[in-house]
Design a protein around this motif. Sequence first.
Motif, mmCIF file in Angstrom:
data_model
loop_
_atom_site.group_PDB
_atom_site.id
_atom_site.type_symbol
_atom_site.label_atom_id
_atom_site.label_comp_id
_atom_site.label_asym_id
_atom_site.label_seq_id
_atom_site.Cartn_x
_atom_site.Cartn_y
_atom_site.Cartn_z
ATOM 1 N N MET A 186 38.387 20.568 12.883
ATOM 2 C CA MET A 186 37.544 21.621 12.363
ATOM 3 C C MET A 186 36.375 21.820 13.319
ATOM 4 O O MET A 186 35.821 20.873 13.842
ATOM 5 N N ASN A 187 36.015 23.066 13.526
ATOM 6 C CA ASN A 187 34.805 23.402 14.253
ATOM 7 C C ASN A 187 33.973 24.318 13.377
ATOM 8 O O ASN A 187 34.510 25.105 12.597
ATOM 9 N N LEU A 188 32.675 24.211 13.500
ATOM 10 C CA LEU A 188 31.761 24.988 12.687
ATOM 11 C C LEU A 188 30.654 25.508 13.589
ATOM 12 O O LEU A 188 30.092 24.744 14.382
ATOM 13 N N GLU A 189 30.362 26.803 13.466
ATOM 14 C CA GLU A 189 29.306 27.404 14.263
ATOM 15 C C GLU A 189 28.596 28.440 13.401
ATOM 16 O O GLU A 189 29.233 29.242 12.729
ATOM 17 N N PHE A 190 27.256 28.393 13.424
ATOM 18 C CA PHE A 190 26.488 29.369 12.665
ATOM 19 C C PHE A 190 25.064 29.432 13.188
ATOM 20 O O PHE A 190 24.630 28.581 13.967
ATOM 21 N N GLU A 191 24.342 30.466 12.746
ATOM 22 C CA GLU A 191 22.930 30.599 13.059
ATOM 23 C C GLU A 191 22.134 30.295 11.804
ATOM 24 O O GLU A 191 22.383 30.873 10.747
ATOM 25 N N ALA A 192 21.208 29.361 11.917
ATOM 26 C CA ALA A 192 20.423 28.916 10.761
ATOM 27 C C ALA A 192 19.187 29.789 10.587
ATOM 28 O O ALA A 192 18.364 29.889 11.489
ATOM 29 N N GLU A 193 19.076 30.385 9.417
ATOM 30 C CA GLU A 193 17.852 31.110 9.066
ATOM 31 C C GLU A 193 16.793 30.154 8.526
ATOM 32 O O GLU A 193 15.617 30.493 8.475
ATOM 33 N N GLU A 194 17.233 28.964 8.122
ATOM 34 C CA GLU A 194 16.319 27.980 7.543
ATOM 35 C C GLU A 194 16.481 26.651 8.272
ATOM 36 O O GLU A 194 17.586 26.127 8.382
ATOM 37 N N THR A 195 15.376 26.124 8.772
ATOM 38 C CA THR A 195 15.355 24.823 9.442
ATOM 39 C C THR A 195 14.221 24.016 8.831
ATOM 40 O O THR A 195 13.083 24.463 8.816
ATOM 41 N N ASP A 196 14.551 22.827 8.310
ATOM 42 C CA ASP A 196 13.559 22.004 7.625
ATOM 43 C C ASP A 196 13.534 20.585 8.173
ATOM 44 O O ASP A 196 14.575 20.039 8.539
ATOM 45 N N TYR A 197 12.337 20.012 8.176
ATOM 46 C CA TYR A 197 12.137 18.593 8.468
ATOM 47 C C TYR A 197 11.261 18.059 7.349
ATOM 48 O O TYR A 197 10.184 18.613 7.078
ATOM 49 N N ASN A 198 11.718 17.004 6.663
ATOM 50 C CA ASN A 198 10.959 16.443 5.547
ATOM 51 C C ASN A 198 10.903 14.928 5.644
ATOM 52 O O ASN A 198 11.890 14.295 6.031
ATOM 53 N N GLU A 199 9.746 14.374 5.276
ATOM 54 C CA GLU A 199 9.563 12.924 5.195
ATOM 55 C C GLU A 199 9.036 12.575 3.818
ATOM 56 O O GLU A 199 8.308 13.362 3.205
ATOM 57 N N SER A 221 24.062 20.799 18.959
ATOM 58 C CA SER A 221 25.507 20.640 19.021
ATOM 59 C C SER A 221 25.825 19.183 18.682
ATOM 60 O O SER A 221 25.249 18.279 19.284
ATOM 61 N N VAL A 222 26.728 18.989 17.723
ATOM 62 C CA VAL A 222 27.067 17.644 17.266
ATOM 63 C C VAL A 222 28.572 17.462 17.352
ATOM 64 O O VAL A 222 29.342 18.265 16.798
ATOM 65 N N LEU A 223 29.006 16.419 18.036
ATOM 66 C CA LEU A 223 30.415 16.060 18.109
ATOM 67 C C LEU A 223 30.612 14.815 17.257
ATOM 68 O O LEU A 223 29.943 13.799 17.473
ATOM 69 N N LEU A 224 31.519 14.900 16.290
ATOM 70 C CA LEU A 224 31.760 13.799 15.361
ATOM 71 C C LEU A 224 32.975 12.983 15.776
ATOM 72 O O LEU A 224 33.765 13.403 16.618
ATOM 73 N N GLU A 225 33.145 11.824 15.154
ATOM 74 C CA GLU A 225 34.192 10.885 15.539
ATOM 75 C C GLU A 225 35.599 11.460 15.422
ATOM 76 O O GLU A 225 36.508 11.011 16.112
ATOM 77 N N ASP A 226 35.805 12.458 14.565
ATOM 78 C CA ASP A 226 37.133 13.074 14.434
ATOM 79 C C ASP A 226 37.269 14.312 15.320
ATOM 80 O O ASP A 226 38.181 15.106 15.148
ATOM 81 N N ASP A 227 36.337 14.472 16.270
ATOM 82 C CA ASP A 227 36.262 15.583 17.213
ATOM 83 C C ASP A 227 35.880 16.913 16.567
ATOM 84 O O ASP A 227 36.048 17.968 17.174
ATOM 85 N N THR A 228 35.344 16.874 15.359
ATOM 86 C CA THR A 228 34.733 18.062 14.773
ATOM 87 C C THR A 228 33.504 18.400 15.612
ATOM 88 O O THR A 228 32.710 17.515 15.937
ATOM 89 N N LEU A 229 33.376 19.665 15.968
ATOM 90 C CA LEU A 229 32.231 20.124 16.744
ATOM 91 C C LEU A 229 31.435 21.106 15.893
ATOM 92 O O LEU A 229 31.982 22.083 15.376
ATOM 93 N N ILE A 230 30.146 20.827 15.734
ATOM 94 C CA ILE A 230 29.261 21.691 14.954
ATOM 95 C C ILE A 230 28.179 22.201 15.890
ATOM 96 O O ILE A 230 27.463 21.410 16.512
ATOM 97 N N LYS A 231 28.064 23.538 15.990
ATOM 98 C CA LYS A 231 27.051 24.169 16.830
ATOM 99 C C LYS A 231 26.190 25.067 15.953
ATOM 100 O O LYS A 231 26.713 25.879 15.192
ATOM 101 N N VAL A 232 24.878 24.897 16.085
ATOM 102 C CA VAL A 232 23.945 25.681 15.281
ATOM 103 C C VAL A 232 22.855 26.252 16.182
ATOM 104 O O VAL A 232 22.245 25.518 16.954
ATOM 105 N N LYS A 233 22.639 27.561 16.051
ATOM 106 C CA LYS A 233 21.480 28.205 16.660
ATOM 107 C C LYS A 233 20.392 28.217 15.605
ATOM 108 O O LYS A 233 20.676 28.459 14.431
ATOM 109 N N PHE A 234 19.155 27.966 16.005
ATOM 110 C CA PHE A 234 18.062 27.947 15.036
ATOM 111 C C PHE A 234 16.763 28.307 15.733
ATOM 112 O O PHE A 234 16.678 28.357 16.957
#
Length: 123
Positions: A1-14, A88-101
Amino acid sequence: MNLEFEAEETDYNEAIDGDIVQVHFQEYPDPDIDYGKKNAPLPPPIKSLGFSANYEFGSDIEVSWCDGEEDYGGLAIKNIDLSINNISVLLEDDTLIKVKFSTDKITYKKIHHFLSKLNPEFR
């Protein structure tokens, strides 16, 4: 599976003085749903990519994502690349996730510092 999208929302929380950290990229914000009403619908699935860690219990950074239909998680991260407007994140099962933000410099710096624990080359 590959996933690509543009994020309208980007959050960092602690929370708890940084013991819990969450980073979240989401294709678009959650819809406004009044959950106080009887039979309120569940929110629709939204493409997203998230990272979280609970340092209080010594956990590693975990990744989760949604392809717009199903939620996933629990895989190890093989590689991660981060720039000011892309991740861009490559996972152990070779799933590639790309996000523009886009985000402000302070939030980006926090995300960069947090994810540098996964990839020391960020420093």
